[in-house]
Scaffold this motif. Structure first.
Motif, PDB file in Angstrom:
ATOM      1  N   ALA A 176       0.836  -1.212   0.000  1.00 14.70           N
ATOM      2  CA  ALA A 176       0.000   0.000   0.000  1.00 14.70           C
ATOM      3  C   ALA A 176       0.870   1.260   0.000  1.00 14.70           C
ATOM      4  CB  ALA A 176      -0.941  -0.009   1.203  1.00 14.70           C
ATOM      5  N   ALA A 177       1.954   1.254   0.783  1.00 16.35           N
ATOM      6  CA  ALA A 177       2.854   2.408   0.809  1.00 16.35           C
ATOM      7  C   ALA A 177       3.503   2.624  -0.557  1.00 16.35           C
ATOM      8  CB  ALA A 177       3.925   2.217   1.887  1.00 16.35           C
ATOM      9  N   LEU A 178       3.929   1.544  -1.201  1.00 18.47           N
ATOM     10  CA  LEU A 178       4.530   1.650  -2.538  1.00 18.47           C
ATOM     11  C   LEU A 178       3.507   2.160  -3.552  1.00 18.47           C
ATOM     12  CD1 LEU A 178       6.584  -1.652  -2.521  1.00 18.47           C
ATOM     13  CD2 LEU A 178       7.511   0.670  -2.453  1.00 18.47           C
ATOM     14  N   HIS A 179       2.289   1.666  -3.453  1.00 19.46           N
ATOM     15  CA  HIS A 179       1.228   2.086  -4.370  1.00 19.46           C
ATOM     16  C   HIS A 179       0.944   3.586  -4.210  1.00 19.46           C
ATOM     17  CE1 HIS A 179      -2.304   1.667  -6.931  1.00 19.46           C
ATOM     18  NE2 HIS A 179      -2.947   2.384  -6.033  1.00 19.46           N
ATOM     19  N   ARG A 180       0.827   4.068  -2.963  1.00 22.14           N
ATOM     20  CA  ARG A 180       0.584   5.505  -2.733  1.00 22.14           C
ATOM     21  C   ARG A 180       1.713   6.344  -3.325  1.00 22.14           C
ATOM     22  NH1 ARG A 180      -1.019   3.570   2.197  1.00 22.14           N
ATOM     23  NH2 ARG A 180       0.984   4.086   3.150  1.00 22.14           N
ATOM     24  N   TRP A 181       2.958   5.916  -3.087  1.00 23.64           N
ATOM     25  CA  TRP A 181       4.101   6.669  -3.601  1.00 23.64           C
ATOM     26  C   TRP A 181       4.074   6.693  -5.134  1.00 23.64           C
ATOM     27  CZ3 TRP A 181       8.146   5.249  -6.777  1.00 23.64           C
ATOM     28  CH2 TRP A 181       9.147   6.211  -6.931  1.00 23.64           C
ATOM     29  N   ALA A 182       3.870   5.535  -5.744  1.00 20.52           N
ATOM     30  CA  ALA A 182       3.867   5.458  -7.212  1.00 20.52           C
ATOM     31  C   ALA A 182       2.764   6.329  -7.806  1.00 20.52           C
ATOM     32  CB  ALA A 182       3.717   4.008  -7.669  1.00 20.52           C
ATOM     33  N   ARG A 183       1.567   6.307  -7.233  1.00 18.47           N
ATOM     34  CA  ARG A 183       0.467   7.127  -7.746  1.00 18.47           C
ATOM     35  C   ARG A 183       0.821   8.611  -7.638  1.00 18.47           C
ATOM     36  NH1 ARG A 183      -0.708   2.982  -9.559  1.00 18.47           N
ATOM     37  NH2 ARG A 183      -0.022   4.162 -11.339  1.00 18.47           N
ATOM     38  N   THR A 184       1.388   9.008  -6.511  1.00 15.04           N
ATOM     39  CA  THR A 184       1.766  10.415  -6.312  1.00 15.04           C
ATOM     40  C   THR A 184       2.794  10.850  -7.348  1.00 15.04           C
ATOM     41  OG1 THR A 184       1.300  10.270  -3.951  1.00 15.04           O
ATOM     42  CG2 THR A 184       2.733  12.062  -4.657  1.00 15.04           C
ATOM     43  N   VAL A 185       3.805  10.020  -7.554  1.00 16.59           N
ATOM     44  CA  VAL A 185       4.861  10.369  -8.506  1.00 16.59           C
ATOM     45  C   VAL A 185       4.310  10.417  -9.926  1.00 16.59           C
ATOM     46  CG1 VAL A 185       7.020   9.521  -9.538  1.00 16.59           C
ATOM     47  CG2 VAL A 185       6.744   9.539  -7.063  1.00 16.59           C
ATOM     48  N   MET A 186       3.502   9.441 -10.293  1.00 18.94           N
ATOM     49  CA  MET A 186       2.987   9.402 -11.668  1.00 18.94           C
ATOM     50  C   MET A 186       1.982  10.513 -11.934  1.00 18.94           C
ATOM     51  SD  MET A 186       3.033   5.516 -12.913  1.00 18.94           S
ATOM     52  CE  MET A 186       3.228   4.425 -11.531  1.00 18.94           C
ATOM     53  N   ASP A 187       1.305  10.989 -10.905  1.00 14.99           N
ATOM     54  CA  ASP A 187       0.400  12.131 -11.085  1.00 14.99           C
ATOM     55  C   ASP A 187       1.172  13.403 -11.413  1.00 14.99           C
ATOM     56  OD1 ASP A 187      -1.800  10.554 -10.618  1.00 14.99           O
ATOM     57  OD2 ASP A 187      -2.102  11.231  -8.540  1.00 14.99           O
ATOM     58  N   ARG A 188       2.444  13.469 -11.021  1.00 12.30           N
ATOM     59  CA  ARG A 188       3.276  14.646 -11.304  1.00 12.30           C
ATOM     60  C   ARG A 188       3.884  14.603 -12.689  1.00 12.30           C
ATOM     61  NH1 ARG A 188       6.923  14.136  -6.089  1.00 12.30           N
ATOM     62  NH2 ARG A 188       5.270  14.172  -4.553  1.00 12.30           N
ATOM     63  N   VAL A 189       3.938  13.430 -13.296  1.00 14.11           N
ATOM     64  CA  VAL A 189       4.604  13.284 -14.605  1.00 14.11           C
ATOM     65  C   VAL A 189       3.716  13.803 -15.718  1.00 14.11           C
ATOM     66  CG1 VAL A 189       5.547  11.624 -16.251  1.00 14.11           C
ATOM     67  CG2 VAL A 189       5.972  11.334 -13.833  1.00 14.11           C
TER      68      VAL A 189
END
Length: 177
Positions: free
Chosen positions: A164-177
Motif C-alpha cells: 500500500a505504501a509503494l502504491h501511494r508513492w507510485a500514484r503520487t509520482v505518476m500524477d506529477r509526470v
C-alpha cells in the motif's frame, strides 16, 4: 523521453523483502509461510528458500506501473529463479561496484550510491531490509528526483501495508509526470 517523463523506477531486493528470514514473525512460532504445493512445486534444484516467496508479489509489483529493477546480490539468478516463480518478466539487474570504505565507515549502505547513479535523476523507490536513516539523508542530499527508501521487515517480507505504501508513492509520482 526525458527522465521526468519516464516511469519511476522500483529497485527491489530479494533477501528480506521477498524471502523472509531470521526469527519467524510474531504469531508464527512454526516458522515462515511457504507457497510450494503439490500443484505448484519448486523447480528441481532450486533454492529451497524460493518457496517462502509469495507468488502474489509479482502481480502486485507489476500493478504499481513502475519500471522494476533487481537490486540484489542474486544478480541474474533473480531473473532465472525468482521472476518466473512470481510471474515477473526478466528485469534489468543493477551491477554492483566495489563497496567504498568511506561509505562503510560513515554507515551508508553499499547499494545507496549505485542506485542513485542508476536512477540518474529519475524518481525511484528502493525496497530493502537494510535501509537506514543515513541512506535516506544521503539520497535526499544527492538525488534531485523523488525517492522512497522503503525498509521491509526481514522477518515478514513485504506485507499488504508495504504494498500500500509503494502504491501511494507510485500514484503520487505518476500524477506529477
Amino acid at each position: 523521453m526525458t527522465g521526468s517523463a519516464q516511469r519511476p523506477l522500483l529497485f527491489l531486493d530479494v533477501d528480506g523483502p521477498l524471502i523472509p528470514f531470521g526469527t519467524p514473525p510474531p504469531g508464527r512460532p512454526d516458522g515462515h509461510p511457504t507457497y510450494e504445493t503439490d500443484d505448484r512445486p519448486l523447480p528441481a534444484g532450486s533454492n529451497p528458500l524460493l518457496g517462502r516467496i509469495d507468488p502474489a508479489h509479482g502481480p502486485r509489483l507489476m500493478a504499481l506501473g513502475c519500471e522494476l529493477v533487481w537490486a540484489t546480490t542474486w544478480g541474474e539468478d533473480a531473473n532465472d529463479c525468482v521472476a518466473p516463480w512470481i510471474g515477473l518478466p526478466r528485469l534489468p539487474v543493477v551491477d554492483w561496484p566495489e563497496p567504498s570504505a568511506a561509505d562503510e565507515r560513515d554507515g551508508l549502505h553499499w547499494k545507496t550510491r549505485a542506485l542513485v547513479e542508476w536512477a540518474a535523476g529519475r524518481p525511484f523507490a528502493w525496497v530493502d531490509d537494510e535501509i537506514t536513516d543515513i541512506d535516506r539523508a544521503w539520497v535526499t542530499a544527492h538525488h534531485a528526483g523523488s525517492a522512497l527508501l522503503h525498509r521491509a521487515d526481514p522477518r515478514q517480507g513485504l506485507t499488504g501495508t508495504d504494498h500500500a505504501a509503494l502504491h501511494r508513492w507510485a500514484r503520487t509520482v505518476m500524477d506529477r509526470v
